[in-house]
Motif scaffolding. Sequence first.
Motif, PDB file in Angstrom:
ATOM      1  N   ILE A  41      64.673 -33.110   3.584  1.00 47.43           N
ATOM      2  CA  ILE A  41      64.460 -33.500   2.042  1.00 47.43           C
ATOM      3  C   ILE A  41      63.436 -32.797   1.487  1.00 47.43           C
ATOM      4  N   ALA A  42      62.532 -32.295   1.938  1.00 50.42           N
ATOM      5  CA  ALA A  42      61.367 -31.543   1.046  1.00 50.42           C
ATOM      6  C   ALA A  42      61.919 -29.954   0.710  1.00 50.42           C
ATOM      7  N   LEU A  43      62.501 -29.390   2.016  1.00 49.34           N
ATOM      8  CA  LEU A  43      62.948 -28.115   1.688  1.00 49.34           C
ATOM      9  C   LEU A  43      64.260 -28.243   0.668  1.00 49.34           C
ATOM     10  N   GLU A  44      65.028 -29.220   0.411  1.00 55.94           N
ATOM     11  CA  GLU A  44      65.924 -29.210  -0.305  1.00 55.94           C
ATOM     12  C   GLU A  44      65.515 -29.164  -1.892  1.00 55.94           C
ATOM     13  N   ALA A  45      64.241 -30.009  -1.969  1.00 58.86           N
ATOM     14  CA  ALA A  45      63.560 -30.126  -3.351  1.00 58.86           C
ATOM     15  C   ALA A  45      62.639 -28.883  -3.645  1.00 58.86           C
ATOM     16  N   ALA A  46      62.303 -28.089  -2.748  1.00 54.23           N
ATOM     17  CA  ALA A  46      61.300 -26.877  -2.802  1.00 54.23           C
ATOM     18  C   ALA A  46      62.005 -25.491  -2.733  1.00 54.23           C
ATOM     19  N   CYS A  47      63.113 -25.399  -2.190  1.00 55.31           N
ATOM     20  CA  CYS A  47      63.509 -24.242  -1.955  1.00 55.31           C
ATOM     21  C   CYS A  47      64.627 -23.932  -2.951  1.00 55.31           C
ATOM     22  N   PRO A  48      64.449 -22.519  -3.218  1.00 58.90           N
ATOM     23  CA  PRO A  48      65.779 -21.965  -4.134  1.00 58.90           C
ATOM     24  C   PRO A  48      67.075 -22.081  -3.217  1.00 58.90           C
ATOM     25  N   PRO A  49      68.301 -22.170  -3.857  1.00 58.40           N
ATOM     26  CA  PRO A  49      69.417 -22.478  -3.189  1.00 58.40           C
ATOM     27  C   PRO A  49      69.722 -21.370  -2.070  1.00 58.40           C
ATOM     28  N   ASP A  50      69.408 -19.972  -2.152  1.00 59.22           N
ATOM     29  CA  ASP A  50      69.589 -18.994  -1.375  1.00 59.22           C
ATOM     30  C   ASP A  50      68.623 -19.086  -0.083  1.00 59.22           C
ATOM     31  N   LEU A  51      67.582 -19.482  -0.250  1.00 58.59           N
ATOM     32  CA  LEU A  51      66.675 -19.633   0.753  1.00 58.59           C
ATOM     33  C   LEU A  51      66.981 -21.017   1.555  1.00 58.59           C
ATOM     34  N   LEU A  52      67.416 -21.981   0.965  1.00 53.09           N
ATOM     35  CA  LEU A  52      67.831 -23.134   1.255  1.00 53.09           C
ATOM     36  C   LEU A  52      69.190 -22.864   2.173  1.00 53.09           C
ATOM     37  N   ARG A  53      70.139 -22.015   1.817  1.00 53.08           N
ATOM     38  CA  ARG A  53      71.262 -21.645   2.681  1.00 53.08           C
ATOM     39  C   ARG A  53      70.599 -20.880   3.911  1.00 53.08           C
ATOM     40  N   ARG A  54      69.644 -20.189   3.664  1.00 54.55           N
ATOM     41  CA  ARG A  54      69.205 -19.347   4.979  1.00 54.55           C
ATOM     42  C   ARG A  54      68.579 -20.304   5.991  1.00 54.55           C
ATOM     43  N   VAL A  55      67.930 -21.107   5.358  1.00 60.71           N
ATOM     44  CA  VAL A  55      67.149 -22.149   6.448  1.00 60.71           C
ATOM     45  C   VAL A  55      68.014 -23.088   7.190  1.00 60.71           C
ATOM     46  N   SER A  56      69.070 -23.439   6.356  1.00 65.07           N
ATOM     47  CA  SER A  56      70.299 -24.209   6.887  1.00 65.07           C
ATOM     48  C   SER A  56      70.940 -23.686   7.992  1.00 65.07           C
ATOM     49  N   ALA A  57      71.152 -21.975   7.564  1.00 59.02           N
ATOM     50  CA  ALA A  57      71.879 -21.312   8.514  1.00 59.02           C
ATOM     51  C   ALA A  57      71.337 -21.165   9.982  1.00 59.02           C
ATOM     52  N   LEU A  58      69.750 -21.061   9.767  1.00 58.10           N
ATOM     53  CA  LEU A  58      68.724 -20.985  10.827  1.00 58.10           C
ATOM     54  C   LEU A  58      68.852 -22.084  11.823  1.00 58.10           C
ATOM     55  N   CYS A  59      68.919 -23.321  11.093  1.00 55.75           N
ATOM     56  CA  CYS A  59      68.711 -24.715  11.663  1.00 55.75           C
ATOM     57  C   CYS A  59      70.228 -24.742  12.573  1.00 55.75           C
ATOM     58  N   ASP A  60      71.165 -24.545  11.805  1.00 57.14           N
ATOM     59  CA  ASP A  60      72.527 -24.636  12.498  1.00 57.14           C
ATOM     60  C   ASP A  60      72.717 -23.513  13.843  1.00 57.14           C
ATOM     61  N   SER A  61      72.243 -22.185  13.605  1.00 58.41           N
ATOM     62  CA  SER A  61      72.132 -21.400  14.807  1.00 58.41           C
ATOM     63  C   SER A  61      71.283 -21.884  16.036  1.00 58.41           C
ATOM     64  N   LEU A  62      70.088 -22.452  15.617  1.00 61.20           N
ATOM     65  CA  LEU A  62      69.365 -22.990  16.894  1.00 61.20           C
ATOM     66  C   LEU A  62      69.929 -24.072  17.237  1.00 61.20           C
ATOM     67  N   GLU A  63      70.602 -25.079  16.610  1.00 59.44           N
ATOM     68  CA  GLU A  63      71.519 -26.382  17.086  1.00 59.44           C
ATOM     69  C   GLU A  63      72.480 -25.771  17.976  1.00 59.44           C
ATOM     70  N   GLU A  64      73.288 -24.791  17.432  1.00 57.95           N
ATOM     71  CA  GLU A  64      74.363 -24.233  18.600  1.00 57.95           C
ATOM     72  C   GLU A  64      73.793 -23.738  19.837  1.00 57.95           C
ATOM     73  N   ILE A  65      72.656 -23.198  19.697  1.00 53.30           N
ATOM     74  CA  ILE A  65      72.000 -22.674  20.957  1.00 53.30           C
ATOM     75  C   ILE A  65      71.783 -23.651  21.922  1.00 53.30           C
ATOM     76  N   ARG A  66      71.130 -24.998  21.147  1.00 47.08           N
ATOM     77  CA  ARG A  66      70.832 -25.807  22.068  1.00 47.08           C
ATOM     78  C   ARG A  66      71.932 -26.908  22.815  1.00 47.08           C
ATOM     79  N   SER A  67      72.992 -26.659  21.857  1.00 48.07           N
ATOM     80  CA  SER A  67      74.266 -27.465  22.276  1.00 48.07           C
ATOM     81  C   SER A  67      74.716 -26.646  23.523  1.00 48.07           C
ATOM     82  N   TYR A  68      74.895 -25.154  23.431  1.00 52.22           N
ATOM     83  CA  TYR A  68      75.203 -24.333  24.426  1.00 52.22           C
ATOM     84  C   TYR A  68      74.260 -24.507  25.912  1.00 52.22           C
ATOM     85  N   ASP A  69      73.016 -24.531  25.607  1.00 50.41           N
ATOM     86  CA  ASP A  69      71.772 -24.925  26.801  1.00 50.41           C
ATOM     87  C   ASP A  69      72.161 -26.362  27.240  1.00 50.41           C
ATOM     88  N   MET A  70      72.459 -27.207  26.595  1.00 49.38           N
ATOM     89  CA  MET A  70      72.811 -28.786  27.253  1.00 49.38           C
ATOM     90  C   MET A  70      74.201 -28.608  28.019  1.00 49.38           C
TER      91      MET A  70
END
Length: 85
Positions: A41-70
Amino acid sequence: MEELMRVLWEYASEYSLDGFYDRDAQRGRDGCACAAKKNRIALEAACPPDLLRRVSALCDSLEEIRSYDMEAAFACGFHLGTSLR
């Protein structure tokens, strides 16, 4: 992951994982989930749209790695358990 293992993994992750958290792990998990929600929520309020997309993509990638590891940990534990019979 072979098909039978995938079916077992999907069932276990959907219906059984919560039963294997002890009290401390459940509290820790709940605290992390709450912190993640607040930070998103804080990032959505503070980040410009391009940066928010990059952070979201990073989180999605890390979640996918975690899923593969599980999945790999589940398969490893399953094979280890069946080999000890």
